[in-house]
Design an enzyme around this catalytic site. Structure first.
Site, PDB file in Angstrom:
ATOM      1  N   SER A  75       0.564  -1.255   0.040  1.00  0.00           N
ATOM      2  CA  SER A  75      -0.109  -0.004  -0.051  1.00  0.00           C
ATOM      3  C   SER A  75       0.997   1.361   0.176  1.00  0.00           C
ATOM      4  O   SER A  75       2.102   1.504  -0.021  1.00  0.00           O
ATOM      5  CB  SER A  75      -1.198  -0.132   1.411  1.00  0.00           C
ATOM      6  OG  SER A  75      -1.411   1.803   1.790  1.00  0.00           O
ATOM      7  N   TYR A  79      -1.782  -0.372  10.729  1.00  0.00           N
ATOM      8  CA  TYR A  79      -2.107  -0.752   9.168  1.00  0.00           C
ATOM      9  C   TYR A  79      -0.659  -1.071   8.367  1.00  0.00           C
ATOM     10  O   TYR A  79      -0.179  -2.304   7.685  1.00  0.00           O
ATOM     11  CB  TYR A  79      -3.090  -0.983   8.422  1.00  0.00           C
ATOM     12  CG  TYR A  79      -3.335  -0.427   7.382  1.00  0.00           C
ATOM     13  CD1 TYR A  79      -3.147  -2.158   6.330  1.00  0.00           C
ATOM     14  CD2 TYR A  79      -3.377  -0.483   6.384  1.00  0.00           C
ATOM     15  CE1 TYR A  79      -3.869  -2.377   5.864  1.00  0.00           C
ATOM     16  CE2 TYR A  79      -3.483  -0.476   5.717  1.00  0.00           C
ATOM     17  CZ  TYR A  79      -3.981  -1.056   4.781  1.00  0.00           C
ATOM     18  OH  TYR A  79      -3.684  -1.821   2.919  1.00  0.00           O
ATOM     19  N   LYS A 125       2.251  -4.260   7.221  1.00  0.00           N
ATOM     20  CA  LYS A 125       2.498  -3.933   5.173  1.00  0.00           C
ATOM     21  C   LYS A 125       3.933  -3.082   5.692  1.00  0.00           C
ATOM     22  O   LYS A 125       4.526  -4.087   4.236  1.00  0.00           O
ATOM     23  CB  LYS A 125       1.987  -3.017   4.472  1.00  0.00           C
ATOM     24  CG  LYS A 125      -0.117  -3.123   4.595  1.00  0.00           C
ATOM     25  CD  LYS A 125      -0.327  -3.803   3.413  1.00  0.00           C
ATOM     26  CE  LYS A 125      -1.501  -4.889   3.366  1.00  0.00           C
ATOM     27  NZ  LYS A 125      -2.060  -5.605   3.087  1.00  0.00           N
TER      28      LYS A 125
HETATM   29  P1  NAD Z   1     -10.969  -6.748   1.087  1.00  0.00           P
HETATM   30  O1  NAD Z   1     -11.107  -6.727   2.714  1.00  0.00           O
HETATM   31  O2  NAD Z   1     -11.887  -6.224  -0.007  1.00  0.00           O
HETATM   32  O3  NAD Z   1     -10.063  -7.837   0.888  1.00  0.00           O
HETATM   33  C1  NAD Z   1      -9.906  -8.795   1.406  1.00  0.00           C
HETATM   34  C2  NAD Z   1      -9.735 -10.383   1.382  1.00  0.00           C
HETATM   35  O4  NAD Z   1      -9.374 -10.910   2.687  1.00  0.00           O
HETATM   36  C3  NAD Z   1     -11.532 -10.429   2.135  1.00  0.00           C
HETATM   37  O5  NAD Z   1     -12.501 -10.436   1.744  1.00  0.00           O
HETATM   38  C4  NAD Z   1     -11.160 -10.915   2.989  1.00  0.00           C
HETATM   39  O6  NAD Z   1     -12.326 -11.938   4.001  1.00  0.00           O
HETATM   40  C5  NAD Z   1     -10.208 -11.696   2.948  1.00  0.00           C
HETATM   41  N1  NAD Z   1      -9.397 -11.612   4.733  1.00  0.00           N
HETATM   42  C6  NAD Z   1      -8.460 -10.824   5.525  1.00  0.00           C
HETATM   43  N2  NAD Z   1      -8.652 -11.570   6.759  1.00  0.00           N
HETATM   44  C7  NAD Z   1      -8.068 -13.345   5.937  1.00  0.00           C
HETATM   45  C8  NAD Z   1      -7.315 -14.231   6.690  1.00  0.00           C
HETATM   46  N3  NAD Z   1      -6.579 -15.008   7.541  1.00  0.00           N
HETATM   47  N4  NAD Z   1      -7.652 -15.265   5.827  1.00  0.00           N
HETATM   48  C9  NAD Z   1      -8.803 -15.819   4.719  1.00  0.00           C
HETATM   49  N5  NAD Z   1      -8.927 -14.577   3.953  1.00  0.00           N
HETATM   50  C10 NAD Z   1      -8.884 -13.537   5.113  1.00  0.00           C
HETATM   51  O7  NAD Z   1      -9.755  -6.133   0.082  1.00  0.00           O
HETATM   52  P2  NAD Z   1      -9.260  -5.173  -0.777  1.00  0.00           P
HETATM   53  O8  NAD Z   1      -9.219  -3.638  -0.882  1.00  0.00           O
HETATM   54  O9  NAD Z   1      -9.666  -6.351  -1.432  1.00  0.00           O
HETATM   55  O10 NAD Z   1      -7.640  -4.955  -0.604  1.00  0.00           O
HETATM   56  C11 NAD Z   1      -7.228  -6.360  -0.731  1.00  0.00           C
HETATM   57  C12 NAD Z   1      -5.943  -6.446  -0.080  1.00  0.00           C
HETATM   58  O11 NAD Z   1      -4.869  -4.945  -1.259  1.00  0.00           O
HETATM   59  C13 NAD Z   1      -5.754  -6.309   1.104  1.00  0.00           C
HETATM   60  O12 NAD Z   1      -4.465  -6.509   2.109  1.00  0.00           O
HETATM   61  C14 NAD Z   1      -5.037  -4.587   1.691  1.00  0.00           C
HETATM   62  O13 NAD Z   1      -4.905  -4.213   2.772  1.00  0.00           O
HETATM   63  C15 NAD Z   1      -4.475  -4.447   0.247  1.00  0.00           C
HETATM   64  N6  NAD Z   1      -5.154  -2.533   0.107  1.00  0.00           N
HETATM   65  C16 NAD Z   1      -6.409  -2.321  -0.578  1.00  0.00           C
HETATM   66  C17 NAD Z   1      -6.569  -0.843  -0.791  1.00  0.00           C
HETATM   67  C18 NAD Z   1      -7.535   0.103  -0.972  1.00  0.00           C
HETATM   68  O14 NAD Z   1      -7.683   0.683  -1.418  1.00  0.00           O
HETATM   69  N7  NAD Z   1      -8.511  -1.423  -0.763  1.00  0.00           N
HETATM   70  C19 NAD Z   1      -4.635  -0.198  -1.308  1.00  0.00           C
HETATM   71  C20 NAD Z   1      -3.982  -0.452  -0.442  1.00  0.00           C
HETATM   72  C21 NAD Z   1      -3.463  -2.244  -0.620  1.00  0.00           C
HETATM   73  C1  WQD Z   2      -9.262  10.471   0.569  1.00  0.00           C
HETATM   74  C2  WQD Z   2      -9.072  11.389   0.439  1.00  0.00           C
HETATM   75  C3  WQD Z   2      -9.655  12.419   2.718  1.00  0.00           C
HETATM   76  C4  WQD Z   2     -13.569  10.734   3.272  1.00  0.00           C
HETATM   77  C5  WQD Z   2      -6.760   5.144   2.167  1.00  0.00           C
HETATM   78  C6  WQD Z   2      -6.135   4.587   3.158  1.00  0.00           C
HETATM   79  C7  WQD Z   2      -5.197   4.049   2.065  1.00  0.00           C
HETATM   80  C8  WQD Z   2      -5.084   2.694   1.283  1.00  0.00           C
HETATM   81  C9  WQD Z   2      -6.425   3.707   0.288  1.00  0.00           C
HETATM   82  C10 WQD Z   2      -5.235   0.703   2.317  1.00  0.00           C
HETATM   83  C11 WQD Z   2      -8.500  12.436   2.098  1.00  0.00           C
HETATM   84  C12 WQD Z   2     -11.040  13.301   1.823  1.00  0.00           C
HETATM   85  C13 WQD Z   2     -12.433  10.955   2.573  1.00  0.00           C
HETATM   86  C14 WQD Z   2     -15.322  11.229   3.985  1.00  0.00           C
HETATM   87  C15 WQD Z   2     -13.300  13.415   3.509  1.00  0.00           C
HETATM   88  N1  WQD Z   2      -5.847   2.015   1.926  1.00  0.00           N
HETATM   89  N2  WQD Z   2     -12.194  12.273   2.583  1.00  0.00           N
HETATM   90  N3  WQD Z   2     -14.323  13.153   3.656  1.00  0.00           N
HETATM   91  O1  WQD Z   2      -7.394   8.126   3.305  1.00  0.00           O
HETATM   92  O2  WQD Z   2      -6.940   7.922   1.076  1.00  0.00           O
HETATM   93  O3  WQD Z   2      -6.543   6.094   1.980  1.00  0.00           O
HETATM   94  O4  WQD Z   2      -7.807   4.231   1.119  1.00  0.00           O
HETATM   95  O5  WQD Z   2      -4.174   0.414   1.884  1.00  0.00           O
HETATM   96  O6  WQD Z   2      -4.300   3.292   3.601  1.00  0.00           O
HETATM   97  O7  WQD Z   2      -5.347   5.232   4.156  1.00  0.00           O
HETATM   98  O8  WQD Z   2      -8.446   7.835   1.315  1.00  0.00           O
HETATM   99  O9  WQD Z   2     -11.060   7.591   0.886  1.00  0.00           O
HETATM  100  O10 WQD Z   2     -10.638   7.978   2.975  1.00  0.00           O
HETATM  101  O11 WQD Z   2      -9.747   9.665   1.436  1.00  0.00           O
HETATM  102  O12 WQD Z   2     -13.136  14.331   2.620  1.00  0.00           O
HETATM  103  O13 WQD Z   2     -15.321  11.075   4.665  1.00  0.00           O
HETATM  104  O14 WQD Z   2     -10.909  12.184   1.209  1.00  0.00           O
HETATM  105  O15 WQD Z   2      -9.477  13.511   3.706  1.00  0.00           O
HETATM  106  O16 WQD Z   2      -8.433  13.483   1.285  1.00  0.00           O
HETATM  107  P1  WQD Z   2      -7.172   7.474   1.840  1.00  0.00           P
HETATM  108  P2  WQD Z   2     -10.570   7.979   1.377  1.00  0.00           P
END
Ligand code: NAD
Ligand code: WQD
Length: 360
Positions: free
Chosen positions: A137, A161, A165
Site C-alpha cells: 500500500s 496497518y 505492510k
Molecule cells: P477486502 O477486505 O475487500 O479483501 C480482503 C479479503 O481477505 C476479504 O475477502 C477478507 O474476507 C479476506 N481475509 C481477511 N483476512 C483473512 C484471513 N486471515 N484468511 C483468509 N481470508 C482473509 O480488501 P481489498 O480492498 O480487496 O484489499 C486487498 C488487499 O489490498 C489487502 O491486503 C489490503 O490491505 C490491500 N490494499 C487495499 C487498498 C484499498 O484501498 N482497497 C489499498 C492498498 C492496499
Molecule cells: C480520500 C480523500 C480524505 C472521507 C485510504 C487508506 C490507505 C489505502 C487507501 C489501504 C482524503 C477525504 C475521505 C470523507 C473526506 N488503503 N475524505 N471525507 O485516506 O487516501 O487512503 O484508502 O491500503 O491506506 O488510508 O482514502 O478514501 O479515506 O480519503 O474528505 O468522509 O478523501 O481526507 O483526502 P485515503 P480515503
C-alpha cells in the site's frame, strides 16, 4: 495446467484480479475466510468469465478458510500435487485493511497480516512455490510527502496497518535475500520471484456492475461514501479540511481503477515468470491527482447526481497529497493505468446502484 493460489480472493481487489487471471487461462485456488466479503462475489466472477459453466467448475476451487491455518494451506498445495499440477505463484490479498480500526485492534492486524503471511510463506517454501505477488500500500510512505512518490522514497508508516505492510515487505525482501525495500528491482540470490505492489487509491468496479467494493461495516473511504450519498443512504459528505496546501484546499489522491489494478497483477506475474528470480517493489497508481472537490464535480458531470457536502476538520493521519510516480511500473512490468477518473466514477456508481445492498 498452471495453477495459482489467491488469498483474499472474494474481496474487492481479489475478485477483480481473479477474473483477469481466470480469463488468462489459469486454474485458481481461491482462499477466503469471508470476514470482509461474500462467496457471491466468486460466483459472479465465474459467471463474468469467458468460460463455460463446466470449465468454471474445473478452473475455480473455492476454499473457505483462514491463511493462518497451516494445515489448510498444506492441503491446498497437496491437492494440486495429487492432480499432477503445481501452484506456480500466490497472489496474497488476504488481510485487514482499515486504518482507524488498526489502532483499536493492533494485535489482530499483526496476527492476521503478518502472522498470516508467515504461515503462507512457510507453506510455500515447503511445497517449493517461490513466487508471490503481495498487496502492499502507498500507506507505507507515511504522510510527510507533497510530491509524486517514487519507490526509493523513505518508508515511514504512521499507523499499525501501514506498519504491518512495511514489515511484510521487509520480510519478503529478507527471504528473497535482498537488502532494501527502497529499490524497484533487485535480483533474488535465494531464487524467489516476488512483487510487492503498492496500491494508491483503488476505486471503481467491473464495468458490468456485477462485482465491486462491498464494505461490511460503515465505510470510511471517499468513494463508497459518495456512492452512498448518491443512492440516498446518506445525506451528505463531510470534507475533511479545506485548508490543505492544495489548489482548492482539499486533499488530493491518486484514484486508480480496480480493473487497472487487476491487470497490474497479471503484468507483475508475467514479468516474474519470464525473468530471473527477482524482487520488484512497484507503485500501482495512475499518476493523476484529484482533489475531494474535483471528485464531487466530476461525479456530478459523469453521473448527473449532486453530492451535498459540508466542511469539517482535518482527519487525523491524513496528508495533503498522495500521488504515485508510476514510471517504474511502466519500466519493469510494462503497466500503466488506462482508465480515467470519469470511468472510475461511472463504474463505481454502476455497481452501487445495481447492488444497493452489496452482495446481500
Ligand atoms: P477486502 O477486505 O475487500 O479483501 C480482503 C479479503 O481477505 C476479504 O475477502 C477478507 O474476507 C479476506 N481475509 C481477511 N483476512 C483473512 C484471513 N486471515 N484468511 C483468509 N481470508 C482473509 O480488501 P481489498 O480492498 O480487496 O484489499 C486487498 C488487499 O489490498 C489487502 O491486503 C489490503 O490491505 C490491500 N490494499 C487495499 C487498498 C484499498 O484501498 N482497497 C489499498 C492498498 C492496499
Ligand atoms: C480520500 C480523500 C480524505 C472521507 C485510504 C487508506 C490507505 C489505502 C487507501 C489501504 C482524503 C477525504 C475521505 C470523507 C473526506 N488503503 N475524505 N471525507 O485516506 O487516501 O487512503 O484508502 O491500503 O491506506 O488510508 O482514502 O478514501 O479515506 O480519503 O474528505 O468522509 O478523501 O481526507 O483526502 P485515503 P480515503
Amino acid at each position: 495446467m498452471r495453477c495459482l493460489l489467491i488469498t483474499g480472493a472474494a474481496g474487492f481487489i481479489g475478485s477483480h484480479t481473479s477474473l483477469v487471471l481466470l480469463n488468462a487461462g489459469y486454474k485458481l485456488f481461491l482462499l477466503d475466510n469471508f470476514s470482509n466479503s461474500s462467496p457471491i462475489a466468486l460466483e459472479r466472477v465465474g459467471r463474468l468469465s469467458n468460460l463455460s459453466n463446466e470449465k468454471v467448475k474445473e478452473r475455480m476451487t473455492i476454499v473457505n478458510g483462514d491463511i493462518r491455518d497451516f494445515s489448510l494451506l498444506e492441503n491446498i498445495f497437496l491437492s494440486a500435487e495429487k492432480n499432477g499440477e503445481k501452484i506456480i505463484s500466490v497472489f496474497h490479498f488476504a488481510g485487514l485493511k482499515a486504518v482507524g480500526e488498526s489502532f483499536e485492534k493492533a494485535f489482530d492486524y499483526w496476527d492476521n497480516n503478518v502472522g498470516g503471511t508467515i504461515a503462507l510463506l512457510k507453506a510455500m517454501e515447503k511445497y517449493s512455490c517461490r513466487s508471490i505477488v503481495f498487496s502492499s500500500s502507498a500507506t507505507v510512505y507515511g504522510t510527510k510527502n507533497n510530491k509524486a512518490l517514487i519507490e526509493t522514497d523513505p518508508i515511514s508508516p504512521i499507523n499499525p496497518y501501514g506498519l504491518t505492510k512495511a514489515t511484510i515487505e521487509k520480510m519478503l525482501a529478507n527471504i528473497a535475500g535482498c537488502h532494501s525495500t527502497r529499490v524497484a528491482k533487485q535480483t533474488s540470490p535465494r531464487g524467489w520471484r516476488i512483487a510487492c505492489l503498492r496500491y494508491f487509491n483503488p476505486a471503481g468496479a467491473h464495468p458490468s456492475g456485477e462485482i465491486g467494493e462491498n464494505p461490511k461495516d460503515i465505510p470510511n473511504n471517499l468513494f463508497p461514501l459518495i456512492n452512498q450519498v448518491a443512492i440516498e443512504k446518506k445525506e451528505s459528505i463531510t470534507i475533511f479540511g479545506q485548508d490543505w496546501p492544495t489548489p482548492d484546499g482539499t486533499g488530493i489522491r491518486d484514484y486508480v481503477h480496480v480493473m487497472d489494478i487487476a491487470e497490474g497483477h497479471k503484468a507483475a506475474l508475467d514479468t516474474l515468470i519470464s525473468s530471473n528470480p527477482q524482487l520488484l517493489i512497484i507503485n500501482l497508481g495512475s499518476g493523476e491527482g484529484t482533489s475531494v472537490l474535483d471528485l464531487i464535480k466530476i461525479f456530478k458531470l459523469s453521473i448527473g447526481i449532486d453530492i451535498p457536502y459540508r466542511f469539517g476538520p482535518r482527519r487525523n493521519g491524513d496528508t495533503a497529497i498522495s500521488l504515485a510516480n508510476p514510471g517504474e511500473a511502466l519500466k519493469f512490468i510494462k503497466w500503466k493505468a488506462k482508465r480515467n477518473i470519469e470511468e472510475i466514477c461511472r463504474d463505481s456508481w454502476n455497481w452501487q446502484h445495481q447492488n444497493p445492498m452489496g452482495y446481500k
